[in-house]
Scaffold this active site. Structure first.
Site, mmCIF file in Angstrom:
data_model
loop_
_atom_site.group_PDB
_atom_site.id
_atom_site.type_symbol
_atom_site.label_atom_id
_atom_site.label_comp_id
_atom_site.label_asym_id
_atom_site.label_seq_id
_atom_site.Cartn_x
_atom_site.Cartn_y
_atom_site.Cartn_z
ATOM 1 N N ASP A 129 0.819 -1.220 0.000
ATOM 2 C CA ASP A 129 0.000 0.000 0.000
ATOM 3 C C ASP A 129 0.855 1.274 0.000
ATOM 4 O O ASP A 129 0.450 2.296 0.532
ATOM 5 C CB ASP A 129 -0.960 0.029 1.209
ATOM 6 C CG ASP A 129 -1.685 -1.298 1.395
ATOM 7 O OD1 ASP A 129 -2.286 -1.758 0.414
ATOM 8 O OD2 ASP A 129 -1.633 -1.872 2.495
ATOM 9 N N HIS B 99 -4.074 -2.207 -6.752
ATOM 10 C CA HIS B 99 -3.498 -0.937 -7.187
ATOM 11 C C HIS B 99 -4.620 -0.029 -7.660
ATOM 12 O O HIS B 99 -5.467 -0.454 -8.443
ATOM 13 C CB HIS B 99 -2.541 -1.141 -8.369
ATOM 14 C CG HIS B 99 -1.273 -1.833 -8.005
ATOM 15 N ND1 HIS B 99 -0.317 -2.168 -8.936
ATOM 16 C CD2 HIS B 99 -0.781 -2.241 -6.817
ATOM 17 C CE1 HIS B 99 0.693 -2.766 -8.319
ATOM 18 N NE2 HIS B 99 0.427 -2.825 -7.035
ATOM 19 N N ARG C 284 -10.169 -3.534 4.558
ATOM 20 C CA ARG C 284 -9.790 -3.525 5.980
ATOM 21 C C ARG C 284 -9.052 -2.238 6.349
ATOM 22 O O ARG C 284 -8.297 -1.692 5.554
ATOM 23 C CB ARG C 284 -8.868 -4.709 6.286
ATOM 24 C CG ARG C 284 -9.620 -6.011 6.475
ATOM 25 C CD ARG C 284 -8.669 -7.135 6.803
ATOM 26 N NE ARG C 284 -7.695 -7.361 5.749
ATOM 27 C CZ ARG C 284 -6.765 -8.299 5.798
ATOM 28 N NH1 ARG C 284 -6.676 -9.073 6.842
ATOM 29 N NH2 ARG C 284 -5.921 -8.469 4.805
ATOM 30 N N GLY D 130 5.506 12.215 -3.664
ATOM 31 C CA GLY D 130 4.068 12.245 -3.953
ATOM 32 C C GLY D 130 3.327 13.113 -2.954
ATOM 33 O O GLY D 130 3.516 12.982 -1.748
ATOM 34 N N GLY E 85 -0.264 13.812 -3.493
ATOM 35 C CA GLY E 85 -1.693 13.722 -3.808
ATOM 36 C C GLY E 85 -1.971 12.496 -4.651
ATOM 37 O O GLY E 85 -1.076 11.719 -4.965
#
Length: 457
Positions: A43, A71, A335, A445, A447
């Site tokens: 993730d 993804h 989850r 990154g 956003g």
């Protein structure tokens, strides 16, 4: 020996010429693949990095895992979810390749494709190639996955927290040499059916409550066989041709992450395949010299799904803030993810195994509201600092994390599009990670969109 010449008694000059040519041929290793791997517990935002690199790739491949990966890619405001398909399938100019190391649930593959078709994905089946050596996930593998979790919960009071997609049971069949592959499905169907029935009965003998509609599943599989037939190739030959023909940009999209690797992850709370760089060679059928850049994707904090040791976890308002601001829910399972500070011990360990050439640091914007940010820099065990990442879960549970506290930037970074747009403290955070890792950060990154990945070099 008259009339024959001993092998070491060649005319002068002939051996040297031949050896020189062979050395030249050996030097021409062909194109190198670019690899994107998760450096934590998954993730991390690998899909976004892949999406960025896939825009000018000729081939985008998956080498391990199955539809347990998730993804999310946002293009033109549309959110696509990929589990089994390489996320490069969005690029209409690229070929997507599913390698032999991937385990394929055919109903899941078509269901995923159809969902994304509704969002605008076109002609995907013309751009997808599947290795004939990839193993098949059957519905009963998925059922067994669920039954095993129930058993673990009953016997040990804890479960692995699998996605129940049948990944572990399929890799178990593969290791036990009872698995079935794409090439088996596409050859003699009677032979395939007999082996399928044997495999089904084996699973029923281990799990007496397991119900399998053998004839129904075989009928469906026969239908899927005809649908995938045009997409299937000899995967090893396909990759060899791709790497040794006219120069091509080949991108490999890792699923899962370093700490979920079956060998190097936090065993037993791991996945069932090698999601570190070695899995690229074994999962595509390419030699190590064809591995080029290896990009590690790192979230600016740490998350983990399910149980298992998590040294920097924050079970407090910081953890809740990261969870809510970061929308930390699993793409595949829905989850809630556990959250904590960035852990450089984990990253250094992932770098030892993978040899990252550069990093992508994602979700920096989630830290925007914090006045101070902690980073785990080392572990202590029984009061002594340890230089390695412990293999044993019980020991990992006991480590004491040493933190460095950095000033927050208390400013919105989501509009930043170049390095200079980031506040000085945010820049310092990135440089701190680089200096401790000894690996350059290539992207930051801030956003969800493609535009919010700032490229540094």
């Amino acid at each position: 020996m008259s009339g024959t010449r001993a092998s070491n008694d060649r005319p002068p000059g002939t051996g040297g010429v031949k050896r020189g040519r062979l050395q030249q041929e050996a030097a021409a290793t062909g194109s190198r693949v670019t690899v994107v791997l998760g450096a934590q517990w998954g993730d991390e935002g690998k899909g976004k990095v892949v999406d960025l690199l896939a825009t000018d790739a000729d081939i985008v491949s998956r080498c391990q895992g199955g539809n347990n990966a998730g993804h999310t890619v946002v293009v033109d405001g549309k959110e696509y979810d990929f589990h089994l398909l390489p996320s490069g399938i969005i690029n209409t100019k690229a070929v997507s390749f599913i390698g032999n190391g991937v385990v394929i649930h055919l109903p899941g593959l078509f269901e995923e494709a159809e969902k994304n078709e509704k969002k605008g994905l076109k002609d995907w089946e013309k751009r997808l190639i599947i290795s004939d050596r990839a193993h098949l996930v059957f519905d009963f593998h998925q059922a067994v996955d669920g039954l095993q979790e129930v058993q673990r919960q009953a016997q040990e009071g804890k479960n692995i927290g699998t996605t129940k997609k049948g990944i572990g049971p399929t890799y178990s069949s593969k290791a036990a040499r009872t698995g079935l592959r794409i090439c088996d499905l596409l050859s003699d169907f009677d032979e395939f059916s007999a082996r399928f029935k044997n495999l089904a009965h084996q699973h029923q003998s281990m799990f007496p409550t397991l119900e399998i509609d053998v004839e129904g599943q075989l009928k469906r599989l026969k239908g899927f066989a005809e649908r995938i037939r045009p997409m299937v190739r000899d995967g090893v030959y396909f990759m060899y041709e791709a790497l040794h023909g006219p120069p091509k940009k080949v991108l490999v999209e890792g699923a899962n992450a370093a700490l979920l690797d079956i060998d190097f992850g936090t065993y037993p709370f791991v996945t069932s395949s090698n999601c570190t760089v070695g899995g690229v060679c074994t999962g595509l059928g390419i030699p190590p010299q064809n591995i080029g850049d290896v990009y590690g994707v790192v979230k600016a904090y740490t998350t983990r799904v399910g149980i298992g040791a998590f040294p920097t976890e924050q079970i407090n308002e910081i953890g809740d803030l990261l969870q809510n601001r970061g929308h930390e829910w699993g793409v595949t399972t829905g989850r809630k993810r556990r959250c904590g500070w960035l852990d450089l011990m984990i990253l250094r360990y992932a770098h030892m195994v993978n040899g990252f050439t550069a990093l992508a640091l994602t979700k920096l914007d989630i830290l925007d509201v914090l006045s101070e940010i902690k980073v785990g820099i080392s572990y202590k065990l029984n009061g002594k600092r340890i230089p390695y990442f412990p293999a044993n879960q019980e020991i990992l549970q006991k480590v004491e994390v040493e933190y460095e506290t950095l000033p927050g930037w208390k400013a919105d970074t989501t509009g930043a599009r170049k390095w200079e747009d980031l506040p000085p403290q945010a820049q310092s955070y990135v440089r701190f990670v680089e200096n401790h890792m000894g690996v350059a950060v290539k992207w930051v990154g801030v956003g969800k969109s493609r535009e919010s990945m700032i490229q540094l070099f």
